[in-house]
Every structure is written in structure tokens, then in C-alpha cells.
Design a protein around this motif. Structure first.
Motif, PDB file in Angstrom:
ATOM      1  N   MET A 179      42.485  39.980  39.618  1.00 26.38           N
ATOM      2  CA  MET A 179      41.313  40.837  39.479  1.00 26.38           C
ATOM      3  C   MET A 179      40.119  40.139  40.123  1.00 26.38           C
ATOM      4  O   MET A 179      39.983  38.923  40.022  1.00 26.38           O
ATOM      5  N   ALA A 180      39.258  40.921  40.776  1.00 26.01           N
ATOM      6  CA  ALA A 180      38.095  40.332  41.443  1.00 26.01           C
ATOM      7  C   ALA A 180      36.839  41.136  41.156  1.00 26.01           C
ATOM      8  O   ALA A 180      36.895  42.342  40.901  1.00 26.01           O
ATOM      9  N   MET A 181      35.717  40.446  41.190  1.00 28.52           N
ATOM     10  CA  MET A 181      34.402  41.073  41.132  1.00 28.52           C
ATOM     11  C   MET A 181      33.546  40.448  42.223  1.00 28.52           C
ATOM     12  O   MET A 181      33.741  39.288  42.586  1.00 28.52           O
ATOM     13  N   VAL A 182      32.593  41.233  42.743  1.00 27.67           N
ATOM     14  CA  VAL A 182      31.746  40.785  43.842  1.00 27.67           C
ATOM     15  C   VAL A 182      30.286  41.100  43.503  1.00 27.67           C
ATOM     16  O   VAL A 182      29.985  42.175  42.988  1.00 27.67           O
ATOM     17  N   GLU A 184      37.825  43.351  52.106  1.00 29.49           N
ATOM     18  CA  GLU A 184      38.536  42.124  52.495  1.00 29.49           C
ATOM     19  C   GLU A 184      39.426  41.627  51.363  1.00 29.49           C
ATOM     20  O   GLU A 184      40.577  41.235  51.579  1.00 29.49           O
ATOM     21  N   LEU A 185      38.878  41.629  50.144  1.00 31.17           N
ATOM     22  CA  LEU A 185      39.637  41.139  48.996  1.00 31.17           C
ATOM     23  C   LEU A 185      40.819  42.056  48.680  1.00 31.17           C
ATOM     24  O   LEU A 185      41.889  41.582  48.278  1.00 31.17           O
ATOM     25  N   GLU A 186      40.623  43.360  48.857  1.00 26.83           N
ATOM     26  CA  GLU A 186      41.728  44.297  48.644  1.00 26.83           C
ATOM     27  C   GLU A 186      42.879  43.989  49.595  1.00 26.83           C
ATOM     28  O   GLU A 186      44.061  44.041  49.209  1.00 26.83           O
ATOM     29  N   GLU A 187      42.557  43.678  50.843  1.00 27.82           N
ATOM     30  CA  GLU A 187      43.589  43.345  51.825  1.00 27.82           C
ATOM     31  C   GLU A 187      44.358  42.087  51.425  1.00 27.82           C
ATOM     32  O   GLU A 187      45.509  41.891  51.818  1.00 27.82           O
ATOM     33  N   LYS A 188      43.728  41.227  50.633  1.00 22.99           N
ATOM     34  CA  LYS A 188      44.377  40.004  50.156  1.00 22.99           C
ATOM     35  C   LYS A 188      45.142  40.226  48.853  1.00 22.99           C
ATOM     36  O   LYS A 188      45.686  39.277  48.292  1.00 22.99           O
ATOM     37  N   GLY A 189      45.136  41.468  48.362  1.00 20.99           N
ATOM     38  CA  GLY A 189      45.913  41.781  47.179  1.00 20.99           C
ATOM     39  C   GLY A 189      45.161  41.788  45.865  1.00 20.99           C
ATOM     40  O   GLY A 189      45.763  41.913  44.792  1.00 20.99           O
ATOM     41  N   TYR A 190      43.849  41.688  45.923  1.00 18.20           N
ATOM     42  CA  TYR A 190      43.055  41.714  44.694  1.00 18.20           C
ATOM     43  C   TYR A 190      42.731  43.151  44.272  1.00 18.20           C
ATOM     44  O   TYR A 190      42.547  44.036  45.124  1.00 18.20           O
ATOM     45  N   ALA A 191      42.654  43.355  42.970  1.00 11.33           N
ATOM     46  CA  ALA A 191      42.114  44.601  42.426  1.00 11.33           C
ATOM     47  C   ALA A 191      40.635  44.356  42.166  1.00 11.33           C
ATOM     48  O   ALA A 191      40.269  43.624  41.237  1.00 11.33           O
ATOM     49  N   VAL A 192      39.779  44.934  42.995  1.00  4.83           N
ATOM     50  CA  VAL A 192      38.337  44.682  42.898  1.00  4.83           C
ATOM     51  C   VAL A 192      37.741  45.711  41.940  1.00  4.83           C
ATOM     52  O   VAL A 192      37.626  46.891  42.262  1.00  4.83           O
TER      53      VAL A 192
END
Length: 583
Positions: A344-347, A383-391
């Protein structure tokens, strides 16, 4: 005085291109009156893309917003551009409908299909439409929360995110290569009858609210009284429908600010963050017994909230406080799914609170910061989605929040829904949003902010301020002390001054730009720390600053903020000496 021959050429060029009698007359009168400096200011400099597109005062001249602004040439170079088309929408400001029509005409003249929104729409509907319709771009004519005399463009690329370098430069270059308008470029009245112009307004509104309903399935209702204000903008219809499709109870409105009005008669500045902006909403909420206030800015992409915490006191949440609260909401939602937290990611923008980073470290999710502006935040999410993160959350301290994987731009409607769902859950647990915020501070540390600005529209004066910040008697040239704080690190993201003391090669990781932006990091021996960013605004005549103090002891926050802010205004910026008025 500027060279008269150069001014002669610029005036002649403007009068050759401009077919609008009002703006032609402005330039002619300035010429007749010998206002050479004003002509130079308006004609020698071109409006530039800032943190939120093009935005400026509505008046004649290349440096301002008027009929002679163009875009279509660059987008026509993208694959299948004409067939995929563009989305064009507008708000309710003076000239917005006309400029949306002129924009539509420019695209139609190049053979583009245009999905033209009819009537006033809220800004998130444009990136939503770009994504849903597979368009190559989108334009929203709006100045968001700027004063009534301003207008602007928000430009979205084929990824449905606001444009960033080098696309903005490519568009600017295309404009320079296509300065002279075609003969029929001024015809904005007949665009709707054109066979390539398609009305998708109702379809996209319907799909947008279906998307909101899918994001927020109905939960057990809570008995909450809520007042909402649209700030004389576009939010009222959209938020009412959003509440209905997500199973939330109807909200009460500030009737004097409910309907779109380009003059914003009840507000000196239509910005929810301005001092006193919520006065009418608080008066309304007190009279109807509301516990919470929701506010959207005029184009509905930003969101602010307030909570009544006792009989006579309202707490108006800062953007950073809402960011932390929404982070706790999405974190709880994500944990319910039993997915791995490290995916999981947040920006957030780099000028936003460091509290989100502290939460990420404690909870184990991924966090990244970006340059200021949702155009950078949204592109980082992709970019993060392309790396497999759920933003799951995007946010900036200037009350901008994104919670939809479909819309990588800020959306004040979905942010309001998420806030109310959080409030409802807490109410069912016999607590409140304000109490939840205090729990978050106790868990992750106390963070206090002072975000404001110095009024400054003079480019030379801005340069003097930043020169003063870079030319001190120290090894690096930057200041070494802010009040009782010792400056430990500096990051300068300005072209020609790129520097980051935290990197082994002293080169910044984040991109640099022509706009001045310096961040200072420091601490006290007793453990309290500070972060301060000073930057020029990309859309307003301001030098902005973002100050944050963090501590394990809440009582130390406020006095240290006051001390640091005074040191910034006095010893660092020398605002009194330079005649800079602080907001």
C-alpha cells in the motif's frame, strides 16, 4: 523605460491577432496614454504553467488570461489524437464559457473530436472524462479559488493527470509556433452544432456518481447534522448526489453561497483557507445545530472541514490535519482487506506535513513525497501503480485530496464523502473526528504547522529575498540558525542553485525548476525538530512558506512555531525592511 521600437512591434502584433474589441481597446488605450511599462509587463512576458496550470488576471496581454491562449497543436501529435478527442469543461467565472468555446473551436479546426461539457461542471469531471472516454487530453477553464478577476486553464494529458515537464514546455513551444489565430477561431457560438462536437455531460455525471457509489458502499447511518458550503461554486449539485448514492443523509447548505456566482459576493477571496472564509458557514451551522461543516472551493476540487468542539468553539481543520485523518481512514479500510501493507502506498507534496511519513514508518506502508502541485502527486501515483503498489491516498497541505484510483487528481467531493464516513464511524463509537486526531498525535507524534505567505508580485523583490537566503556567512551560504533551532540540512530545488546536503553527491533527488524553492531541516538539542520550505507561488503574487514543528510533547509546539515564524519574517526574509506584507 522599455525600448519604444520593441513595444511598437509587440503592440502591432497584438492588435493584428486580437479580434476581441474589449482587450484590443485595453492595449490601444495603454498605447495612447504612453503606459510603456505596463505594455512591457503585459506583452513582453508570456503566461507560464504553474503548479495548477495557467492562471492569471483577466486582461489584455500575453502575460494574462484572454482570448489569445492556445493548446491544440501539441496534442495533435499524439497517436490517434483526432479520433480519441479531448474533453473540455468550464466553471462559472466571467469568460469561462467563452474560453471553453474558443478552446473547443481550436480543437475542432484541427479535426479533433471534442467531448464538450455543457453548463458549469466541477473540475474532477474533466480528468474523470479523459480517463473514461480514452481522450488524449482535457481542458478545464477555471481559476479554482483565485480572486474574481482571475481565470485560468487546467490542462490534463492522456493519462488524465495535469501536465508536467517536458509536456508543458512542448505545449508552450507549440503555442509560440501557432500564434496567429485562424479566421474562424473566434467563433465560439456555433461549436455545439459541429458534427465533431459531442455532448457527454449527463453521461459523465451519471458515470462519475456511479464511481463514487462504488468507492463508498453504504454503511450503517449515523445521526450527524452537517452544513455544507459551495463558496458560490459548482459543488452543491454534485455533493448532494454523492451523498445520496453513498447512503449518507441529506446535508444542510449555506444558501447565500450555494449557487454559482462569478463575483463571489459574500467572500473577499473564494478560498476556504483564508481567514474568516467560513464565517457565514459557522453562523449557519450554529443556527441549525450542525456538528460539522464541509466546504468546497469554487471548482470543487478542494475540501475543508470544521468541527464544533464545544458550545462556542469551532475547530477548522488544516489540510495537513485532514490528510492525517483521511490516512487513518484509508489505512483502516485497507487493513480490512488483509492485503500486505508493504504494497500500500500514499503520496503527498514535499511541503505537506511529515506526519504521513511517520505513519508510514510505524505502520509499514510505502510513502513518497513529490514537488508541490497535484500534477506531480498524480504522476507519482501512476509510477507507483506500475511498480505494483495500491496507491490509496494522495494529498497536499493546500486542502487537496485524492482517494480514487480512477482520478489521479484532487477531488473535493470524494474527500468530503470520506471525511463524513470517518465522522459517522467515530460517532457510532461514541467519539469524534477531533478526538481521533488527538489519538493520532499521541500514537505518531505531535506535528504543528504554520503555512502562510508574504504578498509579493515584484520579481526583483522576490529575487532579493531568495538571494538573501543563499548568501549568508556560513560554509554553504544558507542560514545556520532559525530562532533556537539549528539548521542541519538544506535542499534547494531551484535551477542554477540545485543542492541537497542530505545526498552524498549534494544533488537533489527531486527535479529542479525555474521557480525558487528551498527547504530547511533542523532540530534542538532537546529533541524538537522543524522543517521549513520557502517558495515562490506558481499562480499568485506570493512568497509562500510552510513551517512545521514536531515533538513528543504537545506543549512545546505552539511557542516554537511562533518563535520560528518570527525569525523567518525578521532575520531571514527581512519583511519589514523590504516592505513585504505578511498574510
Amino acid at each position: 523605460m522599455p525600448q519604444s521600437s520593441r513595444i511598437d512591434e509587440l503592440v502591432a502584433e497584438w492588435l493584428k491577432y486580437d479580434k476581441n474589441p474589449e482587450t484590443r481597446s485595453e492595449i490601444e488605450h495603454l498605447w495612447d496614454d504612453g503606459e510603456w511599462d505596463e505594455l512591457d509587463k503585459r506583452l513582453s512576458h508570456r503566461i507560464e504553467f504553474g503548479t495548477a496550470g495557467l492562471r492569471a488576471k483577466m486582461q489584455a496581454g500575453y502575460s494574462s488570461m484572454n482570448d489569445l491562449i492556445g493548446l491544440a497543436a501539441h496534442l495533435s501529435t499524439l497517436p490517434d489524437a483526432l479520433k480519441r478527442g479531448v474533453v473540455v469543461g468550464h466553471d462559472h467565472r466571467h469568460n469561462s464559457k467563452r474560453w471553453a468555446g474558443l478552446t473547443t473551436r481550436a480543437f475542432l479546426n484541427r479535426g479533433f473530436k471534442v467531448y464538450s461539457y455543457r453548463g458549469v461542471v466541477h473540475t474532477p469531471l474533466v480528468p474523470f472524462g479523459v480517463k473514461k472516454l480514452g481522450a488524449v487530453g482535457g481542458v478545464m477553464v477555471t481559476a479554482s479559488h483565485n480572486p474574481a478577476q482571475d481565470n485560468g486553464w487546467k490542462v490534463y494529458y492522456e493519462n488524465a493527470v495535469q501536465i508536467i515537464p517536458p509536456v508543458d514546455k512542448a505545449i508552450a513551444d507549440a503555442i509560440l509556433e501557432n500564434l496567429e489565430p485562424e479566421d474562424d477561431a473566434w467563433d465560439s457560438d456555433t461549436v455545439r452544432e459541429h458534427p465533431l462536437c459531442e455532448d457527454k455531460t449527463n453521461n459523465m455525471r451519471y458515470d462519475y456518481h456511479n464511481h463514487v457509489a462504488a468507492l463508498f458502499p453504504p454503511e450503517e447511518p449515523a445521526d450527524l447534522a452537517i452544513t455544507h458550503t459551495s463558496f458560490h461554486g459548482s459543488a452543491d449539485l454534485s455533493i448532494a448526489r454523492a451523498f445520496a448514492v453513498t447512503g449518507l443523509p441529506p446535508i444542510m447548505t449555506v444558501r447565500q453561497q450555494r449557487d454559482p456566482d462569478p463575483d463571489f459576493p459574500t467572500l473577499p477571496f473564494p478560498n476556504p483557507e483564508e481567514k474568516g472564509a467560513l464565517s457565514l458557514a459557522i453562523e449557519t451551522a450554529n443556527s441549525n445545530g450542525s456538528q460539522y461543516i464541509l466546504a468546497n472551493d469554487p471548482d470543487s476540487d478542494r475540501f475543508l472541514a470544521a468541527e464544533k468542539i464545544d458550545r462556542n468553539q469551532w475547530h477548522v481543520y488544516t489540510g495537513d490535519e485532514i490528510g492525517a485523518l483521511l490516512a487513518s481512514y484509508v489505512l483502516e479500510e485497507y487493513k480490512r482487506t488483509n492485503r500486505p501493507l508493504d504494497k500500500m502506498a500514499m503520496v503527498a507534496s514535499t511541503v505537506s506535513s511529515k506526519m504521513l511519513g511517520a505513519m508510514a514508518k510505524a505502520e509499514g506502508f510505502h510513502f513518497e513525497d513529490t514537488l508541490t502541485g497535484f500534477k506531480y502527486i498524480g504522476n507519482k501515483a501512476l509510477e507507483l501503480e506500475e511498480k505494483g503498489y495500491a496507491v490509496e491516498l494522495l494529498y497536499e497541505e493546500a486542502i487537496g485530496f485524492g482517494l480514487s484510483p480512477f482520478i489521479r487528481d484532487k477531488d473535493g467531493i470524494t474527500a468530503a464523502i470520506a471525511f463524513v464516513r470517518l465522522a459517522a464511524r467515530l460517532h457510532r463509537r461514541s467519539t469524534s473526528v477531533f478526538a481521533q486526531l488527538q489519538l493520532l498525535y499521541k500514537k505518531y507524534g505531535f506535528f504543528g504547522t504554520r503555512n502562510s505567505y508574504f504578498k509579493c508580485g515584484d520579481g526583483a523583490l522576490k529575487a532579493k529575498v531568495f538571494k538573501g537566503l543563499r548568501e549568508n556567512k556560513s560554509d554553504t551560504g544558507y542560514p545556520t540558525q532559525l530562532g533556537s533551532f539549528k539548521v542541519q540540512d538544506v535542499r534547494d530545488l531551484t535551477d542554477g542553485h540545485a543542492y541537497d546536503s542530505m545526498q552524498s553527491d549534494k544533488k537533489p533527488v527531486l527535479p529542479v525548476s525555474a521557480a525558487d524553492m528551498i527547504t530547511f531541516y533542523g532540530a534542538k538539542e532537546s529533541g524538537e525538530s522543524f522543517v521549513l520550505t520557502v517558495r515562490t507561488s506558481g499562480t499568485e503574487p506570493k512568497i509562500k512558506y510552510y513551517l512545521e514543528v514536531s515533538s513528543r510533547d504537545q506543549a512545546t509546539i505552539e511557542p516554537l512555531l511562533v518563535e520560528a515564524e518570527q525569525a523567518l519574517a525578521g532575520e531571514w526574509v527581512k519583511s519589514d525592511e523590504l516592505g513585504l506584507e505578511k498574510a
